[in-house]
Each structure stands twice: as structure tokens, then as C-alpha cells.
Design a protein around this motif. Structure first.
Motif, PDB file in Angstrom:
ATOM      1  N   LYS A 142       0.711  -1.269  -0.055  1.00 36.70           N
ATOM      2  CA  LYS A 142       0.067   0.090  -0.015  1.00 36.70           C
ATOM      3  C   LYS A 142       1.104   1.114   0.027  1.00 36.70           C
ATOM      4  O   LYS A 142       0.462   2.432   0.044  1.00 36.70           O
ATOM      5  CB  LYS A 142      -0.978  -0.066   1.206  1.00 36.70           C
ATOM      6  CG  LYS A 142      -2.100  -1.212   1.290  1.00 36.70           C
ATOM      7  CD  LYS A 142      -2.918  -1.123   2.544  1.00 36.70           C
ATOM      8  CE  LYS A 142      -3.838  -2.208   2.388  1.00 36.70           C
ATOM      9  NZ  LYS A 142      -4.614  -2.469   3.624  1.00 36.70           N
ATOM     10  N   ARG A 145       0.248   4.477  -2.143  1.00 37.11           N
ATOM     11  CA  ARG A 145      -1.114   5.294  -1.885  1.00 37.11           C
ATOM     12  C   ARG A 145      -0.849   6.525  -1.014  1.00 37.11           C
ATOM     13  O   ARG A 145      -1.797   7.455  -0.890  1.00 37.11           O
ATOM     14  CB  ARG A 145      -2.107   4.476  -1.146  1.00 37.11           C
ATOM     15  CG  ARG A 145      -1.760   4.102   0.404  1.00 37.11           C
ATOM     16  CD  ARG A 145      -2.973   3.324   1.210  1.00 37.11           C
ATOM     17  NE  ARG A 145      -2.344   3.095   2.627  1.00 37.11           N
ATOM     18  CZ  ARG A 145      -3.455   2.563   3.394  1.00 37.11           C
ATOM     19  NH1 ARG A 145      -4.532   1.740   2.986  1.00 37.11           N
ATOM     20  NH2 ARG A 145      -2.708   2.117   4.760  1.00 37.11           N
ATOM     21  N   ARG A 148      -0.522  10.959  -3.019  1.00 39.42           N
ATOM     22  CA  ARG A 148      -1.927  11.273  -3.526  1.00 39.42           C
ATOM     23  C   ARG A 148      -1.947  11.863  -4.721  1.00 39.42           C
ATOM     24  O   ARG A 148      -3.137  11.791  -5.288  1.00 39.42           O
ATOM     25  CB  ARG A 148      -2.871  11.583  -2.260  1.00 39.42           C
ATOM     26  CG  ARG A 148      -3.008  10.731  -0.914  1.00 39.42           C
ATOM     27  CD  ARG A 148      -3.962  11.433  -0.114  1.00 39.42           C
ATOM     28  NE  ARG A 148      -4.190  10.494   1.208  1.00 39.42           N
ATOM     29  CZ  ARG A 148      -3.343  10.594   2.355  1.00 39.42           C
ATOM     30  NH1 ARG A 148      -2.382  11.305   2.238  1.00 39.42           N
ATOM     31  NH2 ARG A 148      -3.928   9.798   3.431  1.00 39.42           N
ATOM     32  N   ALA A 170      -1.827   0.185  -5.766  1.00 42.56           N
ATOM     33  CA  ALA A 170      -2.462   1.224  -4.760  1.00 42.56           C
ATOM     34  C   ALA A 170      -2.095   2.733  -5.304  1.00 42.56           C
ATOM     35  O   ALA A 170      -2.596   3.410  -4.564  1.00 42.56           O
ATOM     36  CB  ALA A 170      -1.373   1.070  -3.626  1.00 42.56           C
ATOM     37  N   THR A 172      -3.608   4.964  -6.932  1.00 43.85           N
ATOM     38  CA  THR A 172      -4.850   4.950  -7.836  1.00 43.85           C
ATOM     39  C   THR A 172      -5.004   6.488  -8.457  1.00 43.85           C
ATOM     40  O   THR A 172      -5.929   6.399  -9.166  1.00 43.85           O
ATOM     41  CB  THR A 172      -6.113   4.972  -6.705  1.00 43.85           C
ATOM     42  OG1 THR A 172      -5.883   5.708  -5.502  1.00 43.85           O
ATOM     43  CG2 THR A 172      -6.049   3.346  -6.275  1.00 43.85           C
TER      44      THR A 172
END
Length: 631
Positions: A142, A145, A148, A170, A172
Motif C-alpha cells: 500500500k 497510496r 496521493r 495502490a 490510484t
């Protein structure tokens, strides 16, 4: 008075400068320290000279990290927005610690690519010196992530394998992901990327993915505009229904795979498609007429497949944006036809490839194309004269390929042209070679006129081609001596095989010679004399073939000094004396053919070639025992 004017101007410049700098903020101290920690880690996994890694990233407290190489910041906040590492030489199996990136909360672009720093050789040549994977002992998969705002991630030209896919899932916020030229293999795990719903560009080219393309899983990436899966090992039927659901798709590249079947007509529903590249697969059947409905198309490439049947270029008449058109087939059953009468399509091409399309003549609509830079009409049935008008009309034309046709007359235009690539091999020219070719085409870098029946002496004007890199005049009927000063320092490949050239092989003048030659083929001529000293200067020579001539004298021992010589063929001459021991002390030689000469003495031992050596010595006068290390 003049002093006051100068002072006034000075203050105006100061005020303007302050105005430009207003709002600018130097880098955040926390991020500056984080960059130095990142540098420290990269240095710790570097093979040699760790002190030179990211040299501009200095510990000087007065140094603004926003001005460091490979770093960009937001001018207002001073926060880092772009990070790149530059060229690195890492230890084998090096991993990137992703946790070191967490302080950069506003980073939008992370570039670990090696390909942007100049030419990279094929992957087999750089098995080390690149990243192999990621790790994060706290966040694990993760980790990304935490970034951001990360939108662009470029991991090209490393040694990443499938182990990084869970980390990527992760990230995104990504809109652009480059994974080209890595070591990913097996079925493409598209399901693991399904959460990257903001992705607009995905490049997975030059990897080792195989199996079918998971088009249904890819359909989850609804914002995708560009998909590149070229240079992999995808196979099976080309079922693209999932990709056809991606209505934002603008660029699709599936070239150089092993896809079979017919071209899916559902692709014509992608109204915004600008690039369709499906070349070098095994697609068959007819080319669909509905290709003409892709009105946004700028680049269409379908050559090097197995298409068959009839296809009229008239179907593409209304593609006003088309700039590159590449059609062709390996089946010899594709007939590309032109509309009857005067055809004036709405597009203006920069490049056209109609290879193996059973054309009987050069398309006349090319006369109406104003910006042609590449024309490839090779492997057709075109007869008659060389199309001089292509050079006369298109001053920007760079590449002209007309090999494997039935052209019979080669005449040049009267004016100089800047063409750089010309291939006329395997036609039916049976006349004198144009004497003025070096004056009319002085910028040629590659010229191939092999496998014709050109006659006469080699033109002295060839000396005027100062940019020539590869010159292939083999399999013709050239005769006479090689002109003095024939080679320029740019030449890397020279092929004069299978002609009737004679005299001594004097390719080099003392004051001007080519030391870049990699491949030199002079076999099957009528050369006489000894192997001249000029060859000794060719330190980069890998292939030398002067077999099937009438050379005499001994084999000079200095040939063994050519450190990267791989193939040496001297057979069917009248060379005499002993075989130089130096030939057996080179580590690169893989083929040595000295057969059918007058060599005598014993066969040397001391073979230390790192490659298996093919040694041909028959039809000589050699004596003694065969060395054990040759058996």
C-alpha cells in the motif's frame, strides 16, 4: 544626465526582476532533507563511485533543492512536484525503498526510466545497473497510496518483474504509467490494475507477457486513451471487444506480437481513434472496408500480417487527418487497388508503406501529396523507370524503398537532393551505374543497390557521400579498381561481394581512412596482391570476408590484434606461409575459414576463444598433428 538615465534603467530592471520572483518560494526544508536521504540510499546500492551519484544534490544549506538537477517544484509552495534520478549504475537485484518517497506529498511525476538518457542496447547487454523491484517494510504493497497526487510514473528500461504489480495497484491517482522495456512475463495480470480508474496512458511494450490479451479486464479502465502492448508475446485470436468499450481510446498499439484471426470490426466504433498500430502479427482475412469510417485516424499500420483479398485505397479517401499509412501482407494474396481515373484523396501523407501489395505501378496520387518523407513500395510488381519525379517533387523525402520490384532504368534528377536512405536492391537494372550519384545524393547514409546487374566502374563521386554509414553494392557486375579515397570516416558497413572488381585492395588513404567499419565484405571478386596494412587500422572490425579472390602473400600476424573480430573468411585465395599464432589467441573469433589456400606448417594451438570456434582448414598443405584443444 546620462548617469541618471542609466540609474533609472537599472531600477526598472530590478523592479522587473523582483516582479518575476514575487511569489517564488525555495524548497521546503523537510523535503530537502528527504531528498538527501534518498540520495544516500541510492548511493548505498550503487556499484561504483557512489560519491558521484546525484552530484548536484548537495548538503549545502544555502542550496535550493528546487534548482537541483532532475527536481522541479511548485513555484508558490516550494514543494517538490517532479523527481527523477538520472543515469544510475546499481548493484544487481537492487530494490527501491518506497518509504523514502513518502515526504513528497505533492509529487506529481516520478521518473525512474533509463531510456531517456541516450541509446540503450538490447536488454541482454544491460542485465545489471537497473532497479529490480520495490519494498516498504511498513506500508508494504500500500506504499504508493501515500503519494496521493502522483499522476505520472515512468519505470521504463529497468529490470522490474511482475512483483511490482501489487505496489502499483495502490497508486490510484495515476493517469500515466510507463512500464516498457522491463522483465515482466506470463499472462498480463490486468485484474490487479483494475483500481487505476484514472489511468489515461498505459505502456507495457517490450516485455514478455504471453497468452491472450485480457481485454475484458482492461475495459474497467474507462478513462484509458492510449494503450501500448507492442513487442510482447501475446498470442491467440485477436478478441478486442473489451478494448472496443473504451470509447476514449485514441492510440492503440498491439504490434509485434503473435495475434491471429481477423481484424475486429468493433474497432471502427472508436470514433476518436488517432493511432491504430497492428503490424507484425499473424492477422488474416480481408481488411475491413469500415476502416474508412475512422475519421480521426492519423496513423494506420497493418503491414507484415497475412491479410488477403482485395482492398481499395479509395475506402480511405475521407480520412482527412491521415498522415501515416502502412499496409502490406506476407501472404502474397493481398491486392491493394487504386480508384480508377484521377483520384484525389483528402489526406496529406508524411509516410506511406505499401509493401507486398501486388502493385503494378507507382500510385499516381502520390503526386498530390505535399509532405512525403518516407515512401516504401518494396516487394511489388512495379516495372519501368526509377521514379525520378519523387525526388524532384519532394525535397523533404528522406527514405525511399523500392527493392524487390522489376524496375529497369535508374536515372537521377539534375538537382541535388537530401535523401538519406535508398534501397533499390533486387530489381532488373542492367546498365551503367549513374556516375554522378555522389553529387546528386550527397547526404545518403544508407544505400543498397545489391542484386542487380549494374555495370562499369565504381563511380568516383561516391567519395562525395560524406555521411554514408552502410553501402551495399554486392551482387552486380562492377569492374575495375576501387577508387582512391573511396571510403569516408563515417562508413560502418561496406559490401562489395560478387562483382568483378580487380587490382589491389586499397580502401584507405594514409591521411583519410575509415576506422568505424564493423563489417567488410569483399569476397567473390578478382582482387590481387597482399592483404594490405590498412586493414590493421580497423579496430572495430567484427566481420571480414575477402574469400574467393586471387590474394597472395602471407596472412599478417597483426590480424589477431583486431580485438572484436568475430568472423574471418580468407578461403579460396593463394595465401601461403604458416598460420599466425595470433589468430588463435583472440577471444572473440567464432568462425575462421582459411580453406583452399597454400598454407603450410603446423596448426597452432593455444585456442582461447570464449565462443565455440568453427575452424575450416581443408585444401591446404598443412602438416603435423592436430592440437588436442581443437578436438
Amino acid at each position: 544626465m546620462e548617469g541618471k538615465v542609466f540609474l533609472c534603467q537599472y531600477w526598472i530592471w530590478v523592479m522587473l526582476l523582483l516582479g518575476q520572483l514575487h511569489g517564488y518560494k525555495s524548497c521546503v526544508e523537510k523535503e530537502r532533507e528527504a531528498l538527501l536521504e534518498l540520495k544516500k540510499y541510492i548511493a548505498s546500492i550503487t556499484k561504483e563511485y557512489p560519491d558521484s551519484v546525484l552530484f548536484a544534490w548537495t548538503n549545502d544549506t544555502k542550496s535550493d533543492c528546487c534548482l537541483w538537477e532532475e527536481i522541479k517544484c511548485n513555484r508558490t509552495s516550494g514543494r517538490v512536484t517532479e523527481i527523477a534520478f538520472g543515469p544510475l549504475d546499481l548493484n544487481e537485484n537492487s530494490l527501491l525503498n518506497l518509504s523514502l518517497l513518502h515526504p513528497f506529498e505533492d509529487v506529481r511525476s516520478l521518473n525512474l526510466s533509463m531510456s531517456r538518457f541516450g541509446y540503450l542496447p538490447p536488454r541482454s547487454f544491460y542485465t545489471e545497473g537497473r532497479f529490480y523491484g520495490f519494498f516498504d517494510d511498513v506500508e508494504g504493497y500500500k506504499s504508493l497510496r501515500r503519494l496521493r497526487n502522483l499522476e505520472i510514473l515512468d519505470l521504463s528500461s529497468n529490470r522490474f518483474n511482475n512483483s511490482i504489480i501489487p505496489f502499483l495497484s495502490a497508486a490510484t491517482s495515476l493517469t500515466t504509467l510507463f512500464l516498457r522495456d522491463n522483465y515482466m512475463d506470463g499472462p498480463f495480470p490486468a485484474k490487479e490494475l483494475r483500481d487505476l480508474t484514472n489511468l489515461e496512458l498505459l505502456d507495457l511494450s517490450i516485455n514478455r507477457f504471453n497468452g491472450t490479451i485480457p481485454t475484458q479486464e482492461l475495459s474497467a479502465l474507462m478513462k484509458l486513451k492510449a494503450l501500448d502492448l507492442s513487442d510482447n508475446e501475446f498470442s491467440g485470436s485477436i478478441q478486442l471487444q473489451g478494448i472496443c468499450k473504451l470509447k476514449n481510446m485514441e492510440e492503440l498499439d498491439l504490434s509485434r506480437n503473435k495475434l491471429v484471426g481477423q481484424l475486429p470490426t468493433c474497432l471502427t466504433g472508436l470514433a476518436g481513434l488517432r493511432v491504430l498500430e497492428l503490424s507484425s502479427n499473424q492477422l488474416a482475412g480481408n481488411m475491413p472496408a469500415s476502416l474508412g469510417s475512422l475519421e480521426s485516424l492519423e496513423y494506420l499500420s497493418l503491414f507484415d500480417n497475412n491479410f488477403e483479398g482485395f482492398f481499395s485505397l479509395g475506402l480511405l479517401s475521407n480520412l482527412t487527418e491521415l498522415r501515416v499509412l502502412k499496409l502490406g501482407s506476407n501472404s502474397n494474396s493481398l491486392q491493394v487497388a487504386l480508384p480508377e481515373g484521377s483520384w484525389n484523396p483528402k489526406f496529406q501523407l508524411n509516410a506511406i508503406v505499401l509493401k507486398s501489395c501486388n502493385l503494378a505501378k507507382i500510385p499516381q496520387f502520390l503526386l498530390q501529396q505535399k509532405g512525403l518523407r518516407l515512401v516504401d513500395l518494396s516487394d511489388n510488381k512495379i516495372t519501368g523507370n526509377f521514379p525520378t519525379w519523387l525526388l524532384e517533387n519532394y525535397t523533404e523525402l528522406q527514405v525511399l524503398c523500392l527493392q524487390k520490384n522489376y524496375l529497369t532504368s535508374f536515372q537521377l534528377p539534375k538537382s541535388t537532393h537530401n535523401l538519406t536512405f535508398l534501397d533499390l536492391s533486387a530489381n532488373e537494372f542492367r546498365h551503367l551505374f549513374p556516375e554522378n550519384i555522389g553529387w546528386i545524393l550527397p547526404q545518403l547514409m544508407v544505400m543498397n543497390v545489391s542484386s542487380n546487374e549494374f555495370q562499369g566502374n565504381l563511380p568516383s563521386s561516391l567519395k562525395n557521400m560524406t555521411e554514408i554509414i552502410s553501402l551495399d553494392l554486392s551482387y552486380n557486375r562492377f569492374q575495375g579498381k576501387i577508387p582512391k579515397g573511396f571510403l569516408k570516416n563515417s562508413v560502418e558497413v561496406l559490401k562489395l561481394s560478387h562483382n568483378k572488381l580487380s587490382g589491389e585492395i586499397i580502401l584507405f588513404e594514409e591521411e583519410h581512412y575509415s576506422n568505424k567499419i564493423l563489417e567488410l565484405l569483399l569476397d567473390n571478386n578478382q582482387f590481387t596482391g597482399e592483404i594490405e596494412q590498412g586493414f590493421r587500422r580497423l579496430h572495430l572490425l567484427a566481420i571480414l570476408d575477402i574469400s574467393n579472390n586471387s590474394l597472395s602473400g602471407v596472412i599478417p600476424s597483426w590480424i589477431g590484434e583486431l580485438q572484436i573480430l568475430t568472423l574471418l573468411l580468407l578461403s579460396n585465395n593463394s595465401l601461403e606461409g604458416e598460420i599466425p599464432i595470433s589468430l588463435f589467441n583472440t577471444s572473440t573469433l567464432s568462425l575462421l575459414d582459411l580453406s583452399a589456400n597454400k598454407l603450410s606448417g603446423e596448426i597452432p594451438s593455444h585456442v582461447k576463444s570464449s565462443n565455440p570456434l568453427v575452424l575450416l582448414l581443408q585444401d591446404n598443405n598443412l602438416s603435423g598433428a592436430i592440437p588436442d584443444d581443437l578436438l
